[in-house]
Motif scaffolding. Structure first.
Motif, PDB file in Angstrom:
ATOM      1  N   THR A   1      38.494  39.464 -37.146  1.00 50.39           N
ATOM      2  CA  THR A   1      39.351  38.765 -36.192  1.00 50.39           C
ATOM      3  C   THR A   1      40.205  39.749 -35.400  1.00 50.39           C
ATOM      4  O   THR A   1      40.249  40.945 -35.703  1.00 50.39           O
ATOM      5  N   SER A   2      40.904  39.235 -34.411  1.00 47.62           N
ATOM      6  CA  SER A   2      41.803  40.082 -33.636  1.00 47.62           C
ATOM      7  C   SER A   2      42.929  40.616 -34.522  1.00 47.62           C
ATOM      8  O   SER A   2      43.494  41.672 -34.239  1.00 47.62           O
ATOM      9  N   GLY A   3      43.229  39.899 -35.599  1.00 45.77           N
ATOM     10  CA  GLY A   3      44.210  40.379 -36.561  1.00 45.77           C
ATOM     11  C   GLY A   3      43.625  41.331 -37.578  1.00 45.77           C
ATOM     12  O   GLY A   3      44.321  41.776 -38.496  1.00 45.77           O
ATOM     13  N   ARG A   4      42.318  41.622 -37.416  1.00 46.61           N
ATOM     14  CA  ARG A   4      41.589  42.597 -38.235  1.00 46.61           C
ATOM     15  C   ARG A   4      41.297  42.119 -39.652  1.00 46.61           C
ATOM     16  O   ARG A   4      41.053  42.932 -40.556  1.00 46.61           O
ATOM     17  N   SER A   5      41.333  40.804 -39.861  1.00 45.94           N
ATOM     18  CA  SER A   5      40.843  40.291 -41.139  1.00 45.94           C
ATOM     19  C   SER A   5      39.348  40.046 -41.020  1.00 45.94           C
ATOM     20  O   SER A   5      38.829  39.813 -39.919  1.00 45.94           O
ATOM     21  N   THR A   6      38.659  40.116 -42.142  1.00 51.78           N
ATOM     22  CA  THR A   6      37.205  39.989 -42.128  1.00 51.78           C
ATOM     23  C   THR A   6      36.753  38.816 -42.993  1.00 51.78           C
ATOM     24  O   THR A   6      37.424  38.433 -43.955  1.00 51.78           O
ATOM     25  N   ASN A   7      35.611  38.266 -42.617  1.00 55.43           N
ATOM     26  CA  ASN A   7      35.000  37.174 -43.372  1.00 55.43           C
ATOM     27  C   ASN A   7      33.501  37.405 -43.433  1.00 55.43           C
ATOM     28  O   ASN A   7      32.915  37.882 -42.442  1.00 55.43           O
ATOM     29  N   TYR A   8      32.910  37.041 -44.566  1.00 51.78           N
ATOM     30  CA  TYR A   8      31.477  37.235 -44.758  1.00 51.78           C
ATOM     31  C   TYR A   8      30.893  36.033 -45.499  1.00 51.78           C
ATOM     32  O   TYR A   8      31.562  35.420 -46.319  1.00 51.78           O
ATOM     33  N   PRO A   9      29.623  35.758 -45.261  1.00 52.07           N
ATOM     34  CA  PRO A   9      28.969  34.728 -46.070  1.00 52.07           C
ATOM     35  C   PRO A   9      28.628  35.312 -47.440  1.00 52.07           C
ATOM     36  O   PRO A   9      28.574  36.539 -47.626  1.00 52.07           O
ATOM     37  N   ASP A  10      28.363  34.438 -48.377  1.00 48.80           N
ATOM     38  CA  ASP A  10      28.063  34.887 -49.739  1.00 48.80           C
ATOM     39  C   ASP A  10      26.835  35.790 -49.799  1.00 48.80           C
ATOM     40  O   ASP A  10      26.735  36.656 -50.671  1.00 48.80           O
ATOM     41  N   SER A  11      25.910  35.581 -48.860  1.00 45.21           N
ATOM     42  CA  SER A  11      24.648  36.339 -48.895  1.00 45.21           C
ATOM     43  C   SER A  11      24.860  37.841 -48.711  1.00 45.21           C
ATOM     44  O   SER A  11      24.005  38.638 -49.125  1.00 45.21           O
TER      45      SER A  11
ATOM     46  N   ILE B   1      38.738  45.296 -24.368  1.00 45.05           N
ATOM     47  CA  ILE B   1      39.315  46.054 -25.469  1.00 45.05           C
ATOM     48  C   ILE B   1      38.956  45.288 -26.722  1.00 45.05           C
ATOM     49  O   ILE B   1      39.488  44.208 -26.983  1.00 45.05           O
ATOM     50  N   SER B   2      38.010  45.821 -27.480  1.00 46.17           N
ATOM     51  CA  SER B   2      37.411  45.047 -28.566  1.00 46.17           C
ATOM     52  C   SER B   2      38.431  44.611 -29.613  1.00 46.17           C
ATOM     53  O   SER B   2      38.280  43.558 -30.230  1.00 46.17           O
ATOM     54  N   SER B   3      39.484  45.381 -29.782  1.00 46.24           N
ATOM     55  CA  SER B   3      40.477  45.029 -30.804  1.00 46.24           C
ATOM     56  C   SER B   3      41.286  43.789 -30.420  1.00 46.24           C
ATOM     57  O   SER B   3      41.997  43.232 -31.258  1.00 46.24           O
ATOM     58  N   ASP B   4      41.174  43.338 -29.179  1.00 57.50           N
ATOM     59  CA  ASP B   4      41.911  42.154 -28.733  1.00 57.50           C
ATOM     60  C   ASP B   4      41.192  40.856 -29.088  1.00 57.50           C
ATOM     61  O   ASP B   4      41.762  39.767 -28.922  1.00 57.50           O
ATOM     62  N   TYR B   5      39.958  40.950 -29.553  1.00 56.74           N
ATOM     63  CA  TYR B   5      39.134  39.762 -29.727  1.00 56.74           C
ATOM     64  C   TYR B   5      38.458  39.743 -31.096  1.00 56.74           C
ATOM     65  O   TYR B   5      38.296  40.771 -31.745  1.00 56.74           O
ATOM     66  N   ALA B   6      38.060  38.539 -31.481  1.00 60.23           N
ATOM     67  CA  ALA B   6      37.229  38.406 -32.672  1.00 60.23           C
ATOM     68  C   ALA B   6      35.823  38.861 -32.327  1.00 60.23           C
ATOM     69  O   ALA B   6      35.270  38.495 -31.291  1.00 60.23           O
ATOM     70  N   MET B   7      35.267  39.654 -33.223  1.00 59.52           N
ATOM     71  CA  MET B   7      33.899  40.138 -33.038  1.00 59.52           C
ATOM     72  C   MET B   7      33.151  40.018 -34.350  1.00 59.52           C
ATOM     73  O   MET B   7      33.756  39.954 -35.423  1.00 59.52           O
ATOM     74  N   GLY B   8      31.837  39.974 -34.245  1.00 58.89           N
ATOM     75  CA  GLY B   8      31.069  39.827 -35.479  1.00 58.89           C
ATOM     76  C   GLY B   8      29.610  40.120 -35.285  1.00 58.89           C
ATOM     77  O   GLY B   8      29.199  40.677 -34.263  1.00 58.89           O
ATOM     78  N   TRP B   9      28.858  39.719 -36.300  1.00 57.43           N
ATOM     79  CA  TRP B   9      27.419  39.992 -36.325  1.00 57.43           C
ATOM     80  C   TRP B   9      26.644  38.756 -36.794  1.00 57.43           C
ATOM     81  O   TRP B   9      27.099  38.017 -37.678  1.00 57.43           O
ATOM     82  N   TYR B  10      25.495  38.579 -36.186  1.00 59.99           N
ATOM     83  CA  TYR B  10      24.503  37.628 -36.629  1.00 59.99           C
ATOM     84  C   TYR B  10      23.202  38.393 -36.860  1.00 59.99           C
ATOM     85  O   TYR B  10      23.048  39.526 -36.396  1.00 59.99           O
TER      86      TYR B  10
END
Length: 115
Positions: free
Chosen positions: A52-62, A28-37
């Motif tokens: 994140t599993s809490g649905r917050s997002t992070n991105y690099p400056d690029s 269940i994807s919402s249970d885990y942190a997921m991302g992209w490279y």
């Protein structure tokens, strides 16, 4: 069995947009942190962002302000919306899922930004 399958890549002109999808199964994807490279030819793999599993997002400056990660829990899918694309965004894009001490990867989808 955990599986991640990316789709949505292709050729787009500079300034254009694409939305990549990462369909998951076995979790269940919402249970885990997921991302992209992403990885461009001859370059090191670059982290593009995560949710994140809490649905917050992070991105690099690029990519901050141009790329957005979102989810559709009903479809068990994670998206990467890419706007204002630049030629330097050309790469193979991979989604990943952090599950415990393991990281699972998709097979990648090619994004080419060119006129």
């Amino acid at each position: 069995q955990v599986q991640l399958v990316e789709s949505g890549g292709g050729l787009v002109q500079p300034g254009g947009s694409l939305r990549l999808s990462c369909a998951t199964s076995g979790i269940i994807s919402s249970d885990y942190a997921m991302g992209w490279y992403r990885q461009a030819p001859g370059k090191q793999r670059e982290w593009v962002g995560k949710i994140t599993s809490g649905r917050s997002t992070n991105y690099p400056d690029s990519v901050k302000g141009r790329f957005t990660i979102s989810t559709d829990n009903a479809k068990n899918t994670v998206y990467l919306q890419m706007n204002s694309l630049k030629p330097e965004d050309t790469a193979v894009y991979y989604c990943y899922a952090d599950i415990g001490i393991d990281t699972y990867w998709g097979q990648g989808t090619q994004v080419t930004v060119s006129s």
